[in-house]
Design an enzyme around this catalytic site. Structure first.
Site, PDB file in Angstrom:
ATOM      1  N   GLU A   1      43.068  42.625  52.453  1.00 58.59           N
ATOM      2  CA  GLU A   1      43.546  43.925  52.920  1.00 58.59           C
ATOM      3  C   GLU A   1      44.326  43.774  54.221  1.00 58.59           C
ATOM      4  O   GLU A   1      43.985  42.946  55.065  1.00 58.59           O
ATOM      5  CB  GLU A   1      42.355  44.872  53.131  1.00 58.59           C
ATOM      6  CG  GLU A   1      41.463  45.001  51.905  1.00 58.59           C
ATOM      7  CD  GLU A   1      40.153  45.740  52.173  1.00 58.59           C
ATOM      8  OE1 GLU A   1      40.134  46.601  53.080  1.00 58.59           O
ATOM      9  OE2 GLU A   1      39.160  45.453  51.486  1.00 58.59           O
TER      10      GLU A   1
ATOM     11  N   GLU B   1      42.427  55.544  53.344  1.00 55.41           N
ATOM     12  CA  GLU B   1      40.977  55.589  53.206  1.00 55.41           C
ATOM     13  C   GLU B   1      40.386  56.167  54.479  1.00 55.41           C
ATOM     14  O   GLU B   1      40.848  55.855  55.580  1.00 55.41           O
ATOM     15  CB  GLU B   1      40.410  54.193  52.965  1.00 55.41           C
ATOM     16  CG  GLU B   1      38.884  54.113  52.902  1.00 55.41           C
ATOM     17  CD  GLU B   1      38.360  52.693  52.754  1.00 55.41           C
ATOM     18  OE1 GLU B   1      37.133  52.516  52.781  1.00 55.41           O
ATOM     19  OE2 GLU B   1      39.183  51.757  52.628  1.00 55.41           O
TER      20      GLU B   1
END
Length: 472
Positions: free
Chosen positions: A276, A387
């Site tokens: 990520e 997120e």
């Protein structure tokens, strides 16, 4: 230390007269005042020589809770004295009596961890936002603590994917620590120094630097909410996108808001592998509300392996001008100027490592392939998007913003976006993301809308304010 302390005999049944709250001591604490200490209190003197903390235990044991609380207050930042979450209430002096030996062991563990991850530097840079950037010799960075890397040096740059443009403009600086012209020498990597207060904000030393997946809530949600575009069903060897940077408001210290690319393989269970990279606002991790450039990895669904940035042995940094975890500047403004960062993650066809590039041609570093199980071969899914963590209990919803804090329908200069969304195929070619789908798991709180055009290729707008009349 050279000073002498005289302990006088207690009067009127009150011990440790130098502390205001000693008359509330419990009987069990009074019994801990040993015969040796009482003898010493009748007039014998003792010179301090050795550990300050250990002497304080001997001299002031009945009032040690008060003393230790004062010490922790001095050592920690104001942010570390915030109200602790459900998971950390056991560490809060406001909720129960501190246990001196446990607190000493905690401080010892913190200092040991700091010595492990803060490496010797050849130059130190103080940033205007309070960060301290250490220029560490590249072969001494935390990655080389790993048994598989010990004694090695960073690898040479790999072959880029075909179709990748490296001729674009390279920003002179996009992080606050470089705004005054400071740089790290060649052969070093800039590493944001971890401070004691950073770890004190975490649940524990072992939890520091981890993306915790579960929160105690009275719903079936694990507290993480997403608005993402994704591709799946094929073998993927990388991804690229330009990510709009904002500074969303985060409701409390134990929540975060981020926008990133996920490279994923394995099942969404105990064997999930992810790589990520993107930007995030995380008061718990960094102690402020700046958007910061970050990386993450795990090979067991965020359980025991992996970490943010360079907070464990894993990611190998090769660049001397970018500090992972440092604040990004500028960021976008509502109805104003827009700023985005372009990130490319791809698997080196020759050695199999996963490399990260920022902008046009600026290699940041790589994740060694041996860190992973499934990702040693390829990815089975790529996600792009936002997120947040919603830690509000009892069905309530956080007001933590995603992206700009505005819904996708508001469009350019108001909503946050991803543009020029691509993947790397089996032959190391960059191609438009095929069959890009979009999904928001709480669309009344954060939503997403996709599209495609010649200027932006595949793109989407996404985000939202969190709590609002339609988001309970």
């Amino acid at each position: 230390m050279g000073r002498e302390f005289v302990l006088r005999k207690p009067r009127n049944g009150i011990k440790c007269r130098r502390f205001d709250r000693c008359n509330t001591m419990r009987q069990t604490e009074t019994e801990l005042f040993s015969e040796e200490t009482r003898e010493r209190s009748r007039g014998r003197r003792r010179r301090i020589n050795g550990s300050f903390f250990l002497d304080m235990i001997i001299f002031f044991r009945p009032c040690f809770s008060n003393f230790l609380f004062l010490s922790l207050f001095i050592l920690s930042s104001s942010s570390s004295s915030s109200v602790l979450s459900t998971e950390t209430e056991n560490l809060s002096p406001r909720n129960q009596t501190l246990r001196p030996l446990e607190e000493l062991n905690k401080l010892k563990a913190i200092n040991q961890h700091l010595r492990k991850i803060n490496k010797p530097s050849v130059k130190t840079i103080h940033s205007s936002d309070g960060d301290i950037i250490d220029c560490v010799l590249s072969h001494q960075q935390p990655a080389f603590d790993h048994p598989r890397l010990r004694g090695q040096k960073p690898l040479d740059p790999p072959e880029r994917p075909s179709g990748h443009n490296t001729r674009g403009l390279r920003p002179k600086s996009f992080q606050l620590w470089r705004m005054e012209g400071e740089t790290c020498p060649e052969g070093t990597v800039p590493i944001r120094r971890t401070k004691q207060e950073d770890i004190l904000r975490a649940n524990s030393v072992s939890a520091f630097g981890k993306k915790l997946r579960h929160f105690r809530r009275d719903t079936s949600s694990n507290g993480h909410e997403h608005a993402v575009g994704y591709v799946s069903g094929e073998k993927y060897f990388g991804a690229k996108a330009s990510i709009n940077v904002w500074a969303p408001q985060v409701q409390n210290q134990y929540e975060f808001s981020l926008s990133q690319i996920w490279i994923i393989s394995g099942s969404f269970g105990n064997d999930l592998n992810t790589i990520e990279a993107g930007w995030q606002v995380s008061p718990e991790l960094y102690g402020d509300n700046y958007p910061r450039f970050f990386t993450y990895w795990t090979n067991d669904a965020y359980q025991a392996t992996g970490c943010y940035n360079l907070l464990c042995s894993g990611f190998v940094q090769t660049n001397s001008q970018i500090a992972i975890g440092a604040a990004i500047s500028p960021s976008s403004s509502f109805k104003g100027g827009q700023f985005d960062i372009t990130l490319l993650i791809w698997k080196d066809p020759k050695h199999g490592n996963w490399w990260l590039e920022f902008g046009s041609g600026i290699l940041v570093g790589y994740w060694p392939s041996f860190l992973f199980t499934h990702l040693r071969e390829h990815a089975s899914m790529v996600q792009y998007g936002g997120e947040v963590v919603n830690s509000s209990p009892f069905g309530a919803h956080t007001s933590t913003q995603m992206g700009s804090g505005h819904f996708a329908e508001d469009g350019f200069t108001k909503a946050s976006y991803f543009r020029n969304i691509q993947v790397v195929d089996w032959d190391n070619n960059l191609v438009p993301s095929p069959n890009l789908r979009v999904l928001a798991d709480h669309p009344n709180c954060y939503d997403i809308q996709g599209g495609s055009n010649k200027a932006w290729g595949n793109y989407f707008y996404y985000g939202g304010p969190g709590k609002n009349p339609k988001c309970p």
